[in-house]
Design a protein around this motif. Structure first.
Motif, PDB file in Angstrom:
ATOM      1  N   HIS A 260      33.720 -21.140  32.557  1.00  0.00           N
ATOM      2  CA  HIS A 260      34.871 -22.029  32.360  1.00  0.00           C
ATOM      3  C   HIS A 260      35.004 -22.990  33.538  1.00  0.00           C
ATOM      4  CE1 HIS A 260      38.757 -23.591  31.255  1.00  0.00           C
ATOM      5  NE2 HIS A 260      39.174 -23.310  32.481  1.00  0.00           N
ATOM      6  N   MET A 261      34.797 -22.498  34.748  1.00  0.00           N
ATOM      7  CA  MET A 261      34.919 -23.356  35.924  1.00  0.00           C
ATOM      8  C   MET A 261      33.898 -24.492  35.883  1.00  0.00           C
ATOM      9  SD  MET A 261      35.771 -20.508  38.818  1.00  0.00           S
ATOM     10  CE  MET A 261      36.215 -21.648  40.136  1.00  0.00           C
ATOM     11  N   VAL A 262      32.672 -24.170  35.502  1.00  0.00           N
ATOM     12  CA  VAL A 262      31.640 -25.198  35.382  1.00  0.00           C
ATOM     13  C   VAL A 262      32.023 -26.192  34.282  1.00  0.00           C
ATOM     14  CG1 VAL A 262      29.229 -25.612  34.719  1.00  0.00           C
ATOM     15  CG2 VAL A 262      29.777 -23.766  36.313  1.00  0.00           C
TER      16      VAL A 262
ATOM     17  N   PRO B 198      41.115 -27.241  33.127  1.00  0.00           N
ATOM     18  CA  PRO B 198      41.135 -25.977  33.875  1.00  0.00           C
ATOM     19  C   PRO B 198      42.301 -25.097  33.423  1.00  0.00           C
ATOM     20  CG  PRO B 198      40.830 -27.842  35.356  1.00  0.00           C
ATOM     21  CD  PRO B 198      41.162 -28.409  34.004  1.00  0.00           C
ATOM     22  N   MET B 199      42.011 -23.805  33.176  1.00  0.00           N
ATOM     23  CA  MET B 199      43.013 -22.919  32.596  1.00  0.00           C
ATOM     24  C   MET B 199      43.421 -21.757  33.498  1.00  0.00           C
ATOM     25  SD  MET B 199      41.921 -22.691  28.642  1.00  0.00           S
ATOM     26  CE  MET B 199      41.503 -24.138  27.702  1.00  0.00           C
ATOM     27  N   PHE B 200      42.941 -21.730  34.733  1.00  0.00           N
ATOM     28  CA  PHE B 200      43.411 -20.727  35.692  1.00  0.00           C
ATOM     29  C   PHE B 200      43.310 -21.337  37.090  1.00  0.00           C
ATOM     30  CE2 PHE B 200      39.060 -19.589  34.457  1.00  0.00           C
ATOM     31  CZ  PHE B 200      38.389 -19.535  35.675  1.00  0.00           C
ATOM     32  N   PRO B 201      44.007 -20.758  38.071  1.00  0.00           N
ATOM     33  CA  PRO B 201      44.158 -21.419  39.373  1.00  0.00           C
ATOM     34  C   PRO B 201      42.847 -21.820  40.063  1.00  0.00           C
ATOM     35  CG  PRO B 201      45.683 -19.582  39.223  1.00  0.00           C
ATOM     36  CD  PRO B 201      44.794 -19.512  38.003  1.00  0.00           C
ATOM     37  N   GLU B 202      41.855 -20.949  40.053  1.00  0.00           N
ATOM     38  CA  GLU B 202      40.602 -21.275  40.742  1.00  0.00           C
ATOM     39  C   GLU B 202      39.871 -22.426  40.057  1.00  0.00           C
ATOM     40  OE1 GLU B 202      41.904 -17.205  41.687  1.00  0.00           O
ATOM     41  OE2 GLU B 202      41.564 -18.224  39.780  1.00  0.00           O
ATOM     42  N   ALA B 203      39.984 -22.510  38.737  1.00  0.00           N
ATOM     43  CA  ALA B 203      39.374 -23.620  38.000  1.00  0.00           C
ATOM     44  C   ALA B 203      40.097 -24.923  38.322  1.00  0.00           C
ATOM     45  CB  ALA B 203      39.398 -23.340  36.500  1.00  0.00           C
TER      46      ALA B 203
END
Length: 179
Positions: free
Chosen positions: A134-136, A151-156
């Motif tokens: 997902h991040m990529v 982006p769907m979460f903080p790190e993303a």
């Protein structure tokens, strides 16, 4: 410096997965540009961009302790590695054209596939693979910038913001050098 970050990862699953992706990239990472024309379009630009982002990520993980440090660092390292198969570049970092794979698939999708393959090779669990994929996939942030998912979460989200800052500051620096 990248290997020092990877060696310090506490999450051994992410550590193994990122090592596999770096091994796949090989020596091309040392000379490959990050783009044909825009940010970090230079010999070693991909490495320059990745290191800049890692350095930028450090204060953010200190400022926001709820962020998963290893996951963010893994996303930073993995996010553009598939550009190596997206463009034809020589040892000087000059891009002659995009590869057929780059034109037909692109580095976001190729990156997701590479994470899947590296995850299987290293025995990574499906959740870790999914988060990194997902991040990529989402690191461009918006559909108008080619991102099929926001982006769907903080790190993303942090990966997207750090990527944007590093790319834009590189473009600004290049513009200032021409003035």
């Amino acid at each position: 410096e990248i290997h020092v970050v990877v060696d310090a990862m506490e999450n051994k699953t992410l550590q193994g997965l990122i090592r596999a992706l770096l091994n796949q990239a090989g020596d091309a990472l040392l000379t490959f540009p990050a783009a044909q024309r825009l940010h970090h379009a230079e010999r070693g630009g991909l490495l320059h961009h990745t290191l800049g982002m890692l350095r930028l990520a450090r204060p953010f993980v200190d400022l926001y302790p709820f962020l998963d440090r290893d996951l963010l660092y893994a996303g930073v390292i993995a996010h553009d590695l598939a550009k190596i198969s997206e463009m034809n570049a020589d040892e000087l970092g000059t891009v002659s054209d995009y590869t057929p794979e780059g034109l037909l698939v692109g580095h976001l999708v190729r990156g997701v596939v590479n994470v899947e393959l590296a995850g299987r090779e290293t025995g990574a669990d499906s959740q870790t693979i999914l988060l990194l994929q997902h991040m990529v996939l989402a690191h461009h942030g918006e559909p108008e910038y080619g991102s099929p998912r926001k982006p769907m979460f903080p790190e993303a989200e942090m990966l997207h913001q750090i990527d944007l800052i590093d790319a834009r500051m590189n473009e600004m620096s290049a513009a200032l050098k021409r003035v």
